[in-house]
Design a protein around this motif. Structure first.
Motif, short mmCIF file in Angstrom:
data_model
loop_
_atom_site.label_atom_id
_atom_site.label_comp_id
_atom_site.label_asym_id
_atom_site.label_seq_id
_atom_site.Cartn_x
_atom_site.Cartn_y
_atom_site.Cartn_z
N ASP A 181 -69.17 -10.47 1.24
CA ASP A 181 -68.83 -11.78 1.82
C ASP A 181 -68.03 -12.67 0.86
OD1 ASP A 181 -70.24 -11.05 4.02
OD2 ASP A 181 -71.74 -12.66 3.92
N TYR B 110 -75.31 -24.38 -9.93
CA TYR B 110 -74.01 -24.14 -10.56
C TYR B 110 -73.48 -25.40 -11.23
CZ TYR B 110 -74.41 -20.10 -7.56
OH TYR B 110 -74.88 -18.97 -6.96
N ALA C 138 -76.06 -15.55 -11.89
CA ALA C 138 -74.86 -15.78 -12.70
C ALA C 138 -74.37 -17.16 -12.29
CB ALA C 138 -73.82 -14.72 -12.41
N GLY D 260 -73.41 -5.31 -0.83
CA GLY D 260 -72.32 -4.82 -1.67
C GLY D 260 -72.83 -4.38 -3.04
N ALA E 114 -72.30 -6.96 6.90
CA ALA E 114 -73.05 -6.03 6.07
C ALA E 114 -72.36 -4.66 6.09
CB ALA E 114 -74.48 -5.92 6.60
N ASN F 46 -79.61 -10.44 -10.24
CA ASN F 46 -80.01 -10.90 -8.89
C ASN F 46 -81.25 -11.78 -9.03
OD1 ASN F 46 -79.30 -10.33 -5.96
ND2 ASN F 46 -81.50 -9.98 -5.89
N THR G 192 -80.69 -8.57 5.76
CA THR G 192 -80.51 -9.79 6.57
C THR G 192 -80.45 -9.57 8.08
OG1 THR G 192 -78.21 -9.61 5.95
CG2 THR G 192 -79.45 -11.34 4.89
#
Ligand SMILES: Cc1cc2nc3c(=O)[nH]c(=O)nc-3n(C[C@H](O)[C@H](O)[C@H](O)COP(=O)(O)OP(=O)(O)OC[C@H]3O[C@@H](n4cnc5c(N)ncnc54)[C@H](O)[C@@H]3O)c2cc1C
Length: 453
Positions: free
Chosen positions: A304, A435, A86, A22, A322, A45, A53
């Motif tokens: 996703d 996270y 992120a 994406g 994908a 990234n 994948t």
């Protein structure tokens, strides 16, 4: 494209979180759609490549070299790469928090945000699962599984202890979707090539009633037959209820001694999106048909991690494939460009073009545009599809050459052992611990992706 008259152009920053299917296609389209100097496109990234994948099973099976399915993000002209993850965002202040690969934490302001961080292996509350199962979503995991299959059969071949030999030569794969079905086929062939005289046992389990259900009843039955002919025990309506280092207990109570458990039973959206206070549908960000979030119109989500309404099936959401992600990216780009005054707003609408599944050798199943294919014709379509879908000529040539050499030379598989057990563990390989904890997780010692229904 020209700006809409009356709007004053100024440099805006679009931050795209994730350089996968994406994010890659969103950033590429955007950099082509808005005039130079109008917008800065930044892709956040953790790696400097976009991972293709669908060919991970080929890496695990030793058919393709790992770097050959990694497409350099530097191919994105006019796009800035920010290496890191992120880990949080303030959607009102228009900033995201980035944890760089060198460990620094900083804020990155944006005018438009595209969330495309993909998904992680979906785990359930099964005793021992997180500690003893391996996921199959990353290059690290594919390389590790390749080596582990070879290492296990090499050890099985030389051990005199019969029980030990049986456990080392038994492999359990849970999840009979694309990842699990292709992996089990490729890995079984790899084990045979590594130890031709050793009898290995392969179990493919799924609670669902069919293998590769997305291919429809007829092709699913063909795939099941092909796997059984290959020597894979396909057990449907079955999963595991406990995992231990040297065995698993199936849901029917059978204890299977084994030394490798691979878990591919579904995915959940990246843990990032659970932390942003956005509306979620089974863990995925709810977006409108233009891929923006109603409550935060400057935030978009694709792939996703997004619950995108499927306009071809009113009331449904798009599958996590994908195929959808790489088409949603350019639609988000187009709508961001439109929000800057370039071009028109559009909605995401895509009818599935069918799926392809490669079961190794000349065995494959495919339904391109509803045409049901098996065996060599399906193999041809499957290989052609992957070569076309890879984003760079260099990668296409290298993957094609890998396949050709694999077919011509009977290479004896080797395990390099470059990936350690620790780095291939689920939490480490999929970076699940980066996270900040969710409020309900704050009191628990370890973090894991929340199982969503
Ligand atoms: C083994 C396997 C085989 C598959 N085969 C097929 C197939 O044949 N056909 C098909 O259609 N689909 C297939 N899929 C599914 C397909 O890979 C996904 O649907 C697709 O990758 C989703 O695209 P995406 O852009 O949402 O996420 P991804 O392509 O996974 O990209 C997400 C990107 O975001 C990065 N990222 C993650 N978290 C962060 C963060 N916090 N900050 C910044 N970056 C982040 C990741 O490193 C990655 O680069 C397969 C999946 C697997 C695992």
């Amino acid at each position: 494209m020209r700006p809409v008259p009356g709007k004053t152009p100024r440099v805006k920053r679009v931050v795209v979180v994730g350089g996968g299917f994406g994010g890659f296609h969103c950033a590429r389209s955007l950099s082509r759609m808005v005039p130079r100097g109008t917008a800065e496109v930044v892709v956040v990234n953790p790696t400097d490549f976009h991972l293709y994948t669908p060919l991970l099973p080929h890496v695990a099976g030793g058919l393709v070299h790992a770097p050959d399915i990694a497409v350099a993000l530097s191919r994105l002209r006019g796009v800035v790469l920010c290496r890191g993850n992120a880990v949080d965002a303030d959607l009102d202040a228009h900033t995201i928090t980035v944890l760089s690969t060198s460990g620094e934490r900083f804020e990155l302001p944006w005018d438009r945000l595209v969330l495309a961080p993909g998904s992680v292996t979906r785990v359930f509350d099964i005793p021992g699962l997180q500690a003893h199962a391996h996921g199959f979503k990353t290059l690290t995991e594919a390389l590790y599984l390749h080596d582990r299959v070879i290492a296990n059969v090499e050890r099985a071949r030389v051990t005199a202890d019969l029980a030990e030999r049986e456990a080392l030569s038994t492999f359990v794969v849970v999840g009979a979707g694309l990842a699990g079905a292709e992996f089990v086929a490729m890995a079984k062939r790899l084990a045979t090539a590594a130890a031709p005289r050793l009898r290995t046992r392969w179990l493919l389990l799924d609670m669902a009633p069919a293998v590769l259900p997305q291919l429809g009843e007829a092709l699913s039955a063909k795939a099941t037959d092909a796997l059984r002919r290959l020597g894979v025990e396909v057990r449907l309506g079955t999963s595991i209820r406990e995992a231990r280092p040297d065995s698993v207990t199936l849901t029917d109570g059978t204890v299977v001694p084994c030394r490798l458990l691979v878990w591919t039973a579904g995915v959940s959206a990246s843990p990032l999106v659970q932390r942003l206070g956005l509306p979620l549908d089974r863990g995925r960000v709810v977006v409108r048909a233009d891929l923006s979030v109603r409550e935060h119109p400057h935030v978009y989500a694709v792939g996703d991690a997004a619950a995108v309404p499927d306009l071809t099936r009113p009331g449904g959401v798009c599958a996590q494939t994908a195929q959808h992600a790489q088409r949603q990216g350019p639609v988000a780009a187009r709508n961001i460009a439109a929000s800057f005054g370039y071009g028109e707003l559009t909605y995401y609408r895509h009818r599935d073009l069918g799926m392809v599944a490669d079961l190794g050798g000349l065995s494959a199943v495919a339904d391109p545009m509803g045409l049901r294919l098996t065996g060599p014709p399906a193999k041809l379509v499957t290989s052609g599809y992957h070569l076309l879908a890879l984003e760079s000529t260099g990668n296409r040539l290298r993957v094609g050459t890998d396949w050709l050499l694999h077919a011509l030379l009977r290479t004896v598989p080797i395990s390099t052992g470059l990936v350690s057990d620790a780095s291939a563990a689920l939490v480490a390989a999929e970076q699940l611990s980066i996270y900040p904890p969710l409020p309900q997780e704050a009191s628990t010692p370890s973090r894991q992706p929340s199982p969503v229904a």
